[in-house]
Design a protein around this motif. Sequence first.
Motif, short mmCIF file in Angstrom:
data_model
loop_
_atom_site.label_atom_id
_atom_site.label_comp_id
_atom_site.label_asym_id
_atom_site.label_seq_id
_atom_site.Cartn_x
_atom_site.Cartn_y
_atom_site.Cartn_z
N LEU A 22 -3.96 -0.84 -6.51
CA LEU A 22 -2.98 -1.88 -6.81
C LEU A 22 -3.71 -3.18 -7.07
CD1 LEU A 22 -1.44 -3.25 -3.52
CD2 LEU A 22 -2.98 -1.31 -3.46
N GLU A 23 -2.94 -4.16 -7.56
CA GLU A 23 -3.50 -5.48 -7.88
C GLU A 23 -3.18 -6.47 -6.76
OE1 GLU A 23 -3.06 -9.04 -11.25
OE2 GLU A 23 -2.07 -7.09 -11.55
N TRP A 24 -4.17 -7.28 -6.38
CA TRP A 24 -4.01 -8.30 -5.34
C TRP A 24 -4.20 -9.67 -5.95
CZ3 TRP A 24 -2.82 -6.46 -0.45
CH2 TRP A 24 -3.05 -5.09 -0.23
N GLU A 75 -7.93 -9.98 1.16
CA GLU A 75 -9.22 -9.29 1.25
C GLU A 75 -9.12 -8.11 2.22
OE1 GLU A 75 -12.98 -8.29 0.16
OE2 GLU A 75 -11.61 -9.76 -0.74
N ALA A 76 -8.44 -8.34 3.34
CA ALA A 76 -8.23 -7.24 4.29
C ALA A 76 -7.41 -6.13 3.64
CB ALA A 76 -7.52 -7.75 5.54
N GLY A 77 -6.41 -6.52 2.85
CA GLY A 77 -5.59 -5.53 2.16
C GLY A 77 -6.39 -4.71 1.17
N ARG A 78 -7.30 -5.34 0.47
CA ARG A 78 -8.15 -4.60 -0.48
C ARG A 78 -8.94 -3.51 0.24
NH1 ARG A 78 -9.02 -10.01 -2.41
NH2 ARG A 78 -8.01 -10.32 -4.46
N HIS A 79 -9.49 -3.85 1.41
CA HIS A 79 -10.27 -2.87 2.16
C HIS A 79 -9.37 -1.73 2.66
CE1 HIS A 79 -14.12 -4.89 2.10
NE2 HIS A 79 -13.55 -6.03 2.48
N LEU A 80 -8.19 -2.07 3.18
CA LEU A 80 -7.27 -1.04 3.65
C LEU A 80 -6.83 -0.12 2.52
CD1 LEU A 80 -5.01 -3.17 6.04
CD2 LEU A 80 -6.48 -1.26 6.72
N ALA A 81 -6.54 -0.72 1.37
CA ALA A 81 -6.12 0.09 0.22
C ALA A 81 -7.23 1.05 -0.21
CB ALA A 81 -5.72 -0.83 -0.94
N ALA A 82 -8.46 0.56 -0.22
CA ALA A 82 -9.58 1.41 -0.60
C ALA A 82 -9.74 2.57 0.38
CB ALA A 82 -10.86 0.59 -0.66
N GLY A 106 2.92 6.08 -6.01
CA GLY A 106 2.68 6.17 -7.44
C GLY A 106 3.22 4.99 -8.22
N ALA A 107 3.68 3.95 -7.52
CA ALA A 107 4.20 2.76 -8.20
C ALA A 107 3.06 1.91 -8.74
CB ALA A 107 5.05 1.95 -7.23
N ASP A 108 3.40 1.08 -9.72
CA ASP A 108 2.48 0.09 -10.29
C ASP A 108 2.70 -1.21 -9.53
OD1 ASP A 108 0.99 -1.63 -11.84
OD2 ASP A 108 2.37 -1.62 -13.54
N VAL A 109 1.81 -1.54 -8.58
CA VAL A 109 2.08 -2.57 -7.57
C VAL A 109 1.19 -3.78 -7.75
CG1 VAL A 109 2.17 -3.07 -5.09
CG2 VAL A 109 2.75 -0.78 -5.92
N ILE A 117 0.82 -1.21 0.00
CA ILE A 117 0.00 0.00 0.00
C ILE A 117 0.86 1.26 0.00
CG2 ILE A 117 -1.70 1.32 1.33
CD1 ILE A 117 -3.00 -1.37 2.08
N PRO A 118 1.88 1.38 0.85
CA PRO A 118 2.75 2.55 0.76
C PRO A 118 3.42 2.70 -0.61
CG PRO A 118 3.11 1.44 2.85
CD PRO A 118 2.21 0.56 2.04
N ALA A 119 3.79 1.57 -1.22
CA ALA A 119 4.39 1.63 -2.55
C ALA A 119 3.40 2.19 -3.57
CB ALA A 119 4.88 0.25 -2.98
N ALA A 120 2.15 1.74 -3.48
CA ALA A 120 1.13 2.25 -4.39
C ALA A 120 0.88 3.74 -4.16
CB ALA A 120 -0.16 1.46 -4.22
#
Length: 277
Positions: A99-101, A86-93, A72-75, A66-69
Motif C-alpha cells: 500500500l501507499e503511505w 514509518e512503523a506502518g511501513r515496517h508492519l506492512a512489509a 486486495g484493495a488499492d490502499v 493493512i487489513p484492507a490491503a
Amino acid sequence: MSDSSDAAQADRALKARHRAMWALGDYPLVATDVIPDLGPALVRESGVRPGTRVLDVAAGSGNAAIPAALEGADVVAVDLTPELLEAGRHLAAERGAELEWREADAEELPFPDADFDTVVSCVGVMFAPHHQQAADELVRVCRPGGTIGLANWTPEGFVGQMFTAMRPYAPPPPPGAQPAPLWGDESHVRSLLGDRVTGVDARRRMLRVDRFSRPEEFREFFKNCYGPTVAVYGAVADDPDKVTALDAALTDLAAQHLAHGAMEWEYLLVTAERTPG
C-alpha cells in the motif's frame, strides 16, 4: 499581522503539537497488542473488496489500512505523524501488504474530489481538532455511491471515560478544538456528514481487550505507550501530587472495567453512502 495569518499560524502550531503527541510512546504497540481487532472489523463492515480504492485517514500505523490491503484493495494510508507511517511501513512489509503511505493532514487531504471508493478512519480522524473541517474532507474525497466507514470511541465508553479522567491534569485545549470522543456520538457524526450521505448505519459495539491482567498493568502501559496519556503525564511531571492523583484516577477507572482479565471498550461503528452531487 492579519487575523487570517494569525489563525493560520495558530493552526500550524496546533498541528505540530498533535504530530509530536502521537509520536510519543509507542502507539503502534497499542494498535497491535491492545486493539488489533478494531481495524479489521471496520474494513469488513465497510465492504472493502479486491480492487476497491481505499483511503485510510489518520491511519496511524495501519490498523485498518493493512487489513484492507491484505483484502486486495488499492490502499492509501495518510497520517500527520511520520513516525507512525514509518512503523506502518515496517508492519506492512512483515505482513506482506502492499500500500501507499503519505504524510497528510486529515483536515486538508491532498487528493482530488471523489478520488476513492471507500474512505475509512479507525479511531483516527476523531482526534483532528476541527471536526467539521475533517468531516468535509472525508466526504469530498469519496466518490458518489462510495462508502465512508468510521470507528470512534464513544464518550460514555472506557476510552471516553479515560479522557474525562485525564482532563483535570491536561493543559486547556486551544480555542476551537473539539473533544475527540464527540465523534463517538451518533447525532454529532450525523450532523457532521449531513445530507451529503445516505443510508447511515450507526451501531455501538464493544471491543474486548484482554491485554491487561491488573489495573496497574493497564495504567503503566498507557502511561508509557499511548501518546495522549504520555503527554498528560508530561504536563504534570513536576508536580508529584498530581502524578499520584492521575495514577489513582487511571487505576481506579481500569479497576471498574476489568473483570476476569478483560475489559469491554465501547466504540461507534458508522457506515454511510456518499450521495451524488
